[in-house]
Design an enzyme around this catalytic site. Structure first.
Site, PDB file in Angstrom:
ATOM      1  N   VAL A  60       0.818  -1.226   0.000  1.00  0.00           N
ATOM      2  CA  VAL A  60       0.000   0.000   0.000  1.00  0.00           C
ATOM      3  C   VAL A  60       0.850   1.274   0.000  1.00  0.00           C
ATOM      4  O   VAL A  60       0.337   2.363  -0.223  1.00  0.00           O
ATOM      5  CB  VAL A  60      -1.011   0.030   1.182  1.00  0.00           C
ATOM      6  CG1 VAL A  60      -2.033  -1.085   1.053  1.00  0.00           C
ATOM      7  CG2 VAL A  60      -0.292  -0.018   2.531  1.00  0.00           C
ATOM      8  N   ASN A  85      -7.466  -1.210   5.114  1.00  0.00           N
ATOM      9  CA  ASN A  85      -7.339  -1.956   6.364  1.00  0.00           C
ATOM     10  C   ASN A  85      -5.903  -2.383   6.695  1.00  0.00           C
ATOM     11  O   ASN A  85      -5.593  -2.647   7.849  1.00  0.00           O
ATOM     12  CB  ASN A  85      -8.270  -3.176   6.277  1.00  0.00           C
ATOM     13  CG  ASN A  85      -8.019  -4.165   7.364  1.00  0.00           C
ATOM     14  OD1 ASN A  85      -8.445  -3.971   8.503  1.00  0.00           O
ATOM     15  ND2 ASN A  85      -7.296  -5.229   7.050  1.00  0.00           N
ATOM     16  N   SER A 138      -8.145   2.741  14.893  1.00  0.00           N
ATOM     17  CA  SER A 138      -7.948   1.938  16.105  1.00  0.00           C
ATOM     18  C   SER A 138      -8.443   2.730  17.298  1.00  0.00           C
ATOM     19  O   SER A 138      -8.493   3.969  17.261  1.00  0.00           O
ATOM     20  CB  SER A 138      -6.451   1.647  16.297  1.00  0.00           C
ATOM     21  OG  SER A 138      -6.210   1.064  17.566  1.00  0.00           O
ATOM     22  N   TYR A 151       2.167   4.274  16.919  1.00  0.00           N
ATOM     23  CA  TYR A 151       0.942   3.669  16.379  1.00  0.00           C
ATOM     24  C   TYR A 151      -0.242   4.620  16.568  1.00  0.00           C
ATOM     25  O   TYR A 151      -1.021   4.864  15.643  1.00  0.00           O
ATOM     26  CB  TYR A 151       0.704   2.339  17.099  1.00  0.00           C
ATOM     27  CG  TYR A 151      -0.477   1.537  16.605  1.00  0.00           C
ATOM     28  CD1 TYR A 151      -0.444   0.896  15.367  1.00  0.00           C
ATOM     29  CD2 TYR A 151      -1.617   1.402  17.390  1.00  0.00           C
ATOM     30  CE1 TYR A 151      -1.527   0.138  14.922  1.00  0.00           C
ATOM     31  CE2 TYR A 151      -2.698   0.646  16.959  1.00  0.00           C
ATOM     32  CZ  TYR A 151      -2.652   0.021  15.724  1.00  0.00           C
ATOM     33  OH  TYR A 151      -3.728  -0.723  15.291  1.00  0.00           O
ATOM     34  N   LYS A 155      -2.882   6.264  13.796  1.00  0.00           N
ATOM     35  CA  LYS A 155      -4.311   5.956  13.796  1.00  0.00           C
ATOM     36  C   LYS A 155      -5.142   7.222  14.063  1.00  0.00           C
ATOM     37  O   LYS A 155      -6.251   7.364  13.538  1.00  0.00           O
ATOM     38  CB  LYS A 155      -4.618   4.856  14.805  1.00  0.00           C
ATOM     39  CG  LYS A 155      -3.977   3.510  14.415  1.00  0.00           C
ATOM     40  CD  LYS A 155      -4.462   3.015  13.051  1.00  0.00           C
ATOM     41  CE  LYS A 155      -3.988   1.631  12.699  1.00  0.00           C
ATOM     42  NZ  LYS A 155      -4.488   1.139  11.410  1.00  0.00           N
TER      43      LYS A 155
HETATM   44  P1  NAD Z   1      -2.789  -8.655  10.796  1.00  0.00           P
HETATM   45  O1  NAD Z   1      -1.342  -8.482  11.034  1.00  0.00           O
HETATM   46  O2  NAD Z   1      -3.419  -9.975  11.006  1.00  0.00           O
HETATM   47  O3  NAD Z   1      -3.183  -8.138   9.340  1.00  0.00           O
HETATM   48  C1  NAD Z   1      -2.562  -7.037   8.738  1.00  0.00           C
HETATM   49  C2  NAD Z   1      -2.426  -7.349   7.255  1.00  0.00           C
HETATM   50  O4  NAD Z   1      -1.866  -6.186   6.617  1.00  0.00           O
HETATM   51  C3  NAD Z   1      -1.470  -8.519   6.988  1.00  0.00           C
HETATM   52  O5  NAD Z   1      -2.085  -9.457   6.116  1.00  0.00           O
HETATM   53  C4  NAD Z   1      -0.259  -7.859   6.351  1.00  0.00           C
HETATM   54  O6  NAD Z   1       0.424  -8.684   5.429  1.00  0.00           O
HETATM   55  C5  NAD Z   1      -0.890  -6.650   5.682  1.00  0.00           C
HETATM   56  N1  NAD Z   1       0.088  -5.590   5.411  1.00  0.00           N
HETATM   57  C6  NAD Z   1       1.052  -5.118   6.229  1.00  0.00           C
HETATM   58  N2  NAD Z   1       1.782  -4.194   5.599  1.00  0.00           N
HETATM   59  C7  NAD Z   1       1.278  -4.065   4.351  1.00  0.00           C
HETATM   60  C8  NAD Z   1       1.612  -3.275   3.220  1.00  0.00           C
HETATM   61  N3  NAD Z   1       2.640  -2.420   3.259  1.00  0.00           N
HETATM   62  N4  NAD Z   1       0.865  -3.393   2.105  1.00  0.00           N
HETATM   63  C9  NAD Z   1      -0.170  -4.277   2.059  1.00  0.00           C
HETATM   64  N5  NAD Z   1      -0.513  -5.077   3.072  1.00  0.00           N
HETATM   65  C10 NAD Z   1       0.197  -4.959   4.213  1.00  0.00           C
HETATM   66  O7  NAD Z   1      -3.474  -7.583  11.773  1.00  0.00           O
HETATM   67  P2  NAD Z   1      -5.004  -7.139  11.937  1.00  0.00           P
HETATM   68  O8  NAD Z   1      -5.263  -7.124  13.371  1.00  0.00           O
HETATM   69  O9  NAD Z   1      -5.895  -7.877  11.040  1.00  0.00           O
HETATM   70  O10 NAD Z   1      -4.873  -5.622  11.455  1.00  0.00           O
HETATM   71  C11 NAD Z   1      -5.690  -5.062  10.446  1.00  0.00           C
HETATM   72  C12 NAD Z   1      -5.887  -3.586  10.750  1.00  0.00           C
HETATM   73  O11 NAD Z   1      -6.593  -3.463  11.990  1.00  0.00           O
HETATM   74  C13 NAD Z   1      -4.598  -2.802  10.933  1.00  0.00           C
HETATM   75  O12 NAD Z   1      -4.730  -1.537  10.310  1.00  0.00           O
HETATM   76  C14 NAD Z   1      -4.491  -2.640  12.434  1.00  0.00           C
HETATM   77  O13 NAD Z   1      -3.739  -1.514  12.795  1.00  0.00           O
HETATM   78  C15 NAD Z   1      -5.948  -2.518  12.802  1.00  0.00           C
HETATM   79  N6  NAD Z   1      -6.279  -2.789  14.200  1.00  0.00           N
HETATM   80  C16 NAD Z   1      -6.063  -4.026  14.740  1.00  0.00           C
HETATM   81  C17 NAD Z   1      -6.405  -4.243  16.061  1.00  0.00           C
HETATM   82  C18 NAD Z   1      -6.179  -5.580  16.730  1.00  0.00           C
HETATM   83  O14 NAD Z   1      -6.191  -5.635  17.968  1.00  0.00           O
HETATM   84  N7  NAD Z   1      -6.011  -6.654  15.977  1.00  0.00           N
HETATM   85  C19 NAD Z   1      -6.971  -3.220  16.829  1.00  0.00           C
HETATM   86  C20 NAD Z   1      -7.175  -1.978  16.241  1.00  0.00           C
HETATM   87  C21 NAD Z   1      -6.847  -1.777  14.918  1.00  0.00           C
END
Ligand code: NAD
Length: 249
Positions: A60, A85, A138, A151, A155
């Site tokens: 991205v 996402n 987030s 982070y 966000k």
């Molecule tokens: P995850 O690590 O399981 O998924 C993140 C995905 O993003 C992975 O598949 C990864 O390969 C992909 N990714 C990373 N860098 C990338 C790049 N440069 N280009 C394209 N793809 C890329 O984590 P998740 O929990 O599913 O996170 C998804 C979103 O949710 C994120 O933005 C994260 O900040 C947000 N989030 C997660 C939580 C949580 O507790 N899990 C809470 C709040 C927000």
């Protein structure tokens, strides 16, 4: 079917929340185009979908590549929904110790990645005078998260970018909203911990949540679905906190 006839482009669809959203959106009738830097992951997501779906390898951070993927999607399937996402986080560390290279990476992926997707999709959505963009921010973007300043910075930026673009693109029929999940059980908070270690940490953390559990990817995917769908037709610039009540306690 709440997304029948619509096409959704989803970043970070190779795991966690992006994968859950891809499955949920497809179950509601959407054609899903998943994108991830992890091609095997996103291909696995797409393979599990019973319906029209495609996978793209995409970083991205690369605006040209993002625009090409969005343009190709719009041409082949149309484009109705963009779920920005993909994201990363960093190890818990005091603000002054966060490595500056890591800070750049966080800004490039979490902020510029959302910027890139939005800038690539808007011309299509504005042209057709409809569309819904959902950004994964987030809870750390709306409350202070000690030791996660880098982070939180990114966000918080996503939350306010959401508002700015919502105000700008609303007259063209485009809605822009954000979800703000609390800790949700994906590989992001689990990191390299063993299952046993994670379960112990997760049950301790869950005690701080009024609903006494952490989030599951489906909890967040359901909220993403609502904001993406026509049911949210008069909602834009909103940030929906999904945190089992954490921030109200
Ligand atoms: P995850 O690590 O399981 O998924 C993140 C995905 O993003 C992975 O598949 C990864 O390969 C992909 N990714 C990373 N860098 C990338 C790049 N440069 N280009 C394209 N793809 C890329 O984590 P998740 O929990 O599913 O996170 C998804 C979103 O949710 C994120 O933005 C994260 O900040 C947000 N989030 C997660 C939580 C949580 O507790 N899990 C809470 C709040 C927000």
């Amino acid at each position: 079917m709440r997304l029948a006839g619509k096409t959704a482009f989803i970043t970070g669809a190779g795991s966690g929340l992006g994968r859950a959203a891809a499955e949920r959106f497809a179950a509601e009738g959407a054609t899903v185009v998943g994108a991830d830097i992890d091609y095997d992951g996103v291909q696995e997501t797409v393979d599990a979908i019973d319906g029209e779906a495609a996978a793209h390898e995409l970083d991205v951070r690369d605006f040209e590549a993002f625009r090409d993927a969005i343009d190709a999607t719009a041409e082949e399937y149309g484009l109705d929904i963009l779920l920005n996402n993909a994201g990363i986080m960093h190890e818990a560390t005091p603000m002054e110790s966060l490595d500056h290279g890591m800070l750049d990476r966080l800004i490039d992926i979490n902020v510029k990645g959302v910027w890139n997707g939005t800038a690539a999709a808007l011309p299509h959505l504005k042209d057709q005078e409809s569309g819904s963009i959902v950004n994964t921010a987030s809870l750390a973007g709306v409350i202070g998260s000690p030791n996660y300043s880098g982070y939180s910075l990114t966000k918080g930026a996503v939350v306010n970018l959401t508002r700015a673009v919502a105000a700008e693109a609303g007259p063209d029929g485009v809605r822009v909203n954000a979800v703000c999940p609390g800790v949700t059980e994906t590989s992001m908070p689990k990191g390299d911990r063993s299952e046993e270690e994670w379960e112990e940490i997760a049950s301790r953390m869950a005690e701080e949540y009024p609903l006494r559990r952490l989030g599951q990817p489906e909890d967040v995917a359901n909220a993403m679905l609502f904001l993406a769908s026509d049911e949210a037709d008069w909602i834009t610039g909103e940030t929906l906190v999904i945190d089992g009540g954490f921030s109200c306690a």
